[in-house]
Write a protein that holds these residues in place. Structure first.
Motif, PDB file in Angstrom:
ATOM      1  N   ALA A  75       0.829  -1.204   0.000  1.00 21.22           N
ATOM      2  CA  ALA A  75       0.000   0.000   0.000  1.00 21.22           C
ATOM      3  C   ALA A  75       0.868   1.262   0.000  1.00 21.22           C
ATOM      4  O   ALA A  75       0.580   2.237  -0.715  1.00 21.22           O
ATOM      5  N   VAL A  76       1.944   1.246   0.786  1.00 22.66           N
ATOM      6  CA  VAL A  76       2.852   2.391   0.837  1.00 22.66           C
ATOM      7  C   VAL A  76       3.522   2.605  -0.518  1.00 22.66           C
ATOM      8  O   VAL A  76       3.649   3.736  -1.000  1.00 22.66           O
ATOM      9  N   ARG A  77       3.923   1.525  -1.151  1.00 22.07           N
ATOM     10  CA  ARG A  77       4.558   1.626  -2.468  1.00 22.07           C
ATOM     11  C   ARG A  77       3.587   2.164  -3.508  1.00 22.07           C
ATOM     12  O   ARG A  77       3.975   2.947  -4.390  1.00 22.07           O
TER      13      ARG A  77
ATOM     14  N   GLU B 225       3.907   5.532  -5.749  1.00 23.60           N
ATOM     15  CA  GLU B 225       3.762   5.487  -7.209  1.00 23.60           C
ATOM     16  C   GLU B 225       2.753   6.530  -7.696  1.00 23.60           C
ATOM     17  O   GLU B 225       3.005   7.256  -8.667  1.00 23.60           O
ATOM     18  N   LEU B 226       1.598   6.613  -7.024  1.00 20.59           N
ATOM     19  CA  LEU B 226       0.556   7.562  -7.430  1.00 20.59           C
ATOM     20  C   LEU B 226       1.016   9.008  -7.270  1.00 20.59           C
ATOM     21  O   LEU B 226       0.735   9.860  -8.112  1.00 20.59           O
TER      22      LEU B 226
ATOM     23  N   GLY C 286       4.165   9.972  -7.294  1.00 23.98           N
ATOM     24  CA  GLY C 286       5.257  10.179  -8.241  1.00 23.98           C
ATOM     25  C   GLY C 286       4.806  10.440  -9.658  1.00 23.98           C
ATOM     26  O   GLY C 286       5.427  11.228 -10.387  1.00 23.98           O
ATOM     27  N   CYS C 287       3.722   9.793 -10.091  1.00 24.49           N
ATOM     28  CA  CYS C 287       3.257   9.981 -11.475  1.00 24.49           C
ATOM     29  C   CYS C 287       2.270  11.137 -11.601  1.00 24.49           C
ATOM     30  O   CYS C 287       1.751  11.407 -12.685  1.00 24.49           O
ATOM     31  N   GLY C 288       1.990  11.806 -10.488  1.00 27.58           N
ATOM     32  CA  GLY C 288       1.098  12.964 -10.534  1.00 27.58           C
ATOM     33  C   GLY C 288      -0.379  12.629 -10.602  1.00 27.58           C
ATOM     34  O   GLY C 288      -1.199  13.500 -10.904  1.00 27.58           O
ATOM     35  N   ALA C 289      -0.737  11.383 -10.315  1.00 30.84           N
ATOM     36  CA  ALA C 289      -2.130  10.953 -10.444  1.00 30.84           C
ATOM     37  C   ALA C 289      -3.078  11.712  -9.521  1.00 30.84           C
ATOM     38  O   ALA C 289      -4.264  11.846  -9.822  1.00 30.84           O
ATOM     39  N   ILE C 290      -2.555  12.215  -8.405  1.00 33.69           N
ATOM     40  CA  ILE C 290      -3.430  12.947  -7.479  1.00 33.69           C
ATOM     41  C   ILE C 290      -3.066  14.431  -7.398  1.00 33.69           C
ATOM     42  O   ILE C 290      -3.486  15.127  -6.484  1.00 33.69           O
ATOM     43  N   GLY C 291      -2.279  14.881  -8.362  1.00 32.27           N
ATOM     44  CA  GLY C 291      -1.883  16.289  -8.369  1.00 32.27           C
ATOM     45  C   GLY C 291      -0.706  16.549  -7.455  1.00 32.27           C
ATOM     46  O   GLY C 291       0.011  15.635  -7.045  1.00 32.27           O
ATOM     47  N   ASP C 292      -0.496  17.823  -7.156  1.00 32.88           N
ATOM     48  CA  ASP C 292       0.608  18.202  -6.277  1.00 32.88           C
ATOM     49  C   ASP C 292       0.226  17.978  -4.825  1.00 32.88           C
ATOM     50  O   ASP C 292      -0.834  18.427  -4.378  1.00 32.88           O
ATOM     51  N   VAL C 293       1.077  17.299  -4.088  1.00 37.29           N
ATOM     52  CA  VAL C 293       0.835  17.062  -2.664  1.00 37.29           C
ATOM     53  C   VAL C 293       1.264  18.308  -1.888  1.00 37.29           C
ATOM     54  O   VAL C 293       2.429  18.722  -1.952  1.00 37.29           O
ATOM     55  N   VAL C 294       0.325  18.904  -1.187  1.00 35.83           N
ATOM     56  CA  VAL C 294       0.642  20.093  -0.390  1.00 35.83           C
ATOM     57  C   VAL C 294       0.498  19.827   1.104  1.00 35.83           C
ATOM     58  O   VAL C 294       0.916  20.636   1.932  1.00 35.83           O
ATOM     59  N   HIS C 295      -0.101  18.680   1.453  1.00 33.25           N
ATOM     60  CA  HIS C 295      -0.315  18.373   2.865  1.00 33.25           C
ATOM     61  C   HIS C 295      -0.472  16.865   3.015  1.00 33.25           C
ATOM     62  O   HIS C 295      -1.105  16.214   2.179  1.00 33.25           O
ATOM     63  N   ILE C 296       0.134  16.311   4.045  1.00 30.11           N
ATOM     64  CA  ILE C 296      -0.044  14.891   4.368  1.00 30.11           C
ATOM     65  C   ILE C 296      -0.505  14.793   5.814  1.00 30.11           C
ATOM     66  O   ILE C 296       0.168  15.299   6.719  1.00 30.11           O
ATOM     67  N   GLN C 297      -1.646  14.169   6.015  1.00 25.64           N
ATOM     68  CA  GLN C 297      -2.137  13.903   7.366  1.00 25.64           C
ATOM     69  C   GLN C 297      -2.030  12.403   7.583  1.00 25.64           C
ATOM     70  O   GLN C 297      -2.595  11.622   6.812  1.00 25.64           O
TER      71      GLN C 297
ATOM     72  N   HIS D  46       8.341  11.651   4.830  1.00 25.68           N
ATOM     73  CA  HIS D  46       9.522  12.075   4.075  1.00 25.68           C
ATOM     74  C   HIS D  46       9.612  11.308   2.750  1.00 25.68           C
ATOM     75  O   HIS D  46       9.915  11.891   1.687  1.00 25.68           O
ATOM     76  N   HIS D  47       9.344  10.007   2.779  1.00 22.67           N
ATOM     77  CA  HIS D  47       9.407   9.152   1.597  1.00 22.67           C
ATOM     78  C   HIS D  47       8.379   9.598   0.557  1.00 22.67           C
ATOM     79  O   HIS D  47       8.698   9.727  -0.635  1.00 22.67           O
ATOM     80  N   TRP D  48       7.155   9.841   0.994  1.00 24.30           N
ATOM     81  CA  TRP D  48       6.113  10.255   0.051  1.00 24.30           C
ATOM     82  C   TRP D  48       6.351  11.668  -0.477  1.00 24.30           C
ATOM     83  O   TRP D  48       6.113  11.947  -1.644  1.00 24.30           O
ATOM     84  N   ALA D  49       6.801  12.564   0.391  1.00 18.91           N
ATOM     85  CA  ALA D  49       6.976  13.953  -0.030  1.00 18.91           C
ATOM     86  C   ALA D  49       8.220  14.138  -0.898  1.00 18.91           C
ATOM     87  O   ALA D  49       8.330  15.112  -1.626  1.00 18.91           O
ATOM     88  N   GLY D  50       9.153  13.211  -0.820  1.00 17.92           N
ATOM     89  CA  GLY D  50      10.354  13.301  -1.640  1.00 17.92           C
ATOM     90  C   GLY D  50      11.177  14.518  -1.269  1.00 17.92           C
ATOM     91  O   GLY D  50      11.377  14.818  -0.102  1.00 17.92           O
TER      92      GLY D  50
END
Length: 203
Positions: A135-137, A141-142, A144-155, A196-200
């Motif tokens: 699930a984390v991978r 992936e999603l 990284g490929c921009g499938a959900i747009g730009d990530v501006v917040h992670i809860q 950190h991993h998801w936000a790159g």
């Protein structure tokens, strides 16, 4: 095929035994050739599981570190406050280091571990194992490929159940910060790593 990796397990409790199990599942890729643990039951259990020679079975990791190098890598799964000394000692002896999380309990200890590994040109990996969860991978992936747009917040939530918290952090091995580490570091270092991993490289 890559050559088999010979490892020494320092800390033969639950995590040490779990990581060592890879050798039983993939004997052509890893072999456990040594174990160090002050508790006779844990030490003997791992020795028997992996048919480790008596001469490579130790009560104290310091004795192993003083010996001539006889493996490629070391798995360090000691209690949290006991990570730095063996990590530094084995790195200086030329062992690659697989280190149970949290890496250490102070920033200074973390820096010393990194410096020792860099100076000895050995690999250091910290067991932030959730990165490899399917699930984390997929989330990575999603993003990284921009499938959900730009990530501006992670809860993110660390779902430590009451039973686990009571067993481990009230009356278990992590009940006393002087002997281990506080729950936020012990458990939520996973969460900080995932964010950190998801936000790159985003800040």
């Amino acid at each position: 095929m890559l050559p088999r990796v010979d490892v020494i397990v320092v800390g033969a409790g639950n995590r040490g035994e779990t990581y060592a199990r890879f050798a039983l599942l993939h004997p052509q890729r890893m072999r456990v050739v040594g174990v160090a643990d002050p508790k006779p039951f844990a030490r003997e259990k791992l020795r028997e599981q992996h048919q480790i020679a008596e001469s490579n079975t130790f009560e104290d990791w310091r004795i192993v570190a003083e010996r001539e190098k006889f493996a490629d890598a070391v798995i360090i799964a000691t209690p949290d406050r006991l990570h730095k000394d063996p990590a530094v000692a084995f790195a200086r002896r030329g062992y690659h280091v697989l280190l149970e999380k949290p890496m250490a309990v102070t920033a200074a200890d973390c820096s010393e571990i990194v410096s020792a590994c860099a100076q000895s040109a050995v690999m250091l990996a910290v067991c932030h194992v959730l990165r490899y969860d399917p699930a984390v991978r997929k989330i990575k992936e999603l993003i990284g490929c921009g499938a959900i747009g730009d990530v501006v917040h992670i809860q993110h939530l660390e779902p430590v159940g009451f039973y686990h918290f009571a067993h481990s952090f009230v009356r278990g091995n992590w009940r006393n910060e002087e002997e281990s580490s506080f729950s936020l570091l012990a458990k939520s270092c996973h969460d900080l790593d995932l964010i950190h991993h998801w936000a790159g490289g985003r800040r």
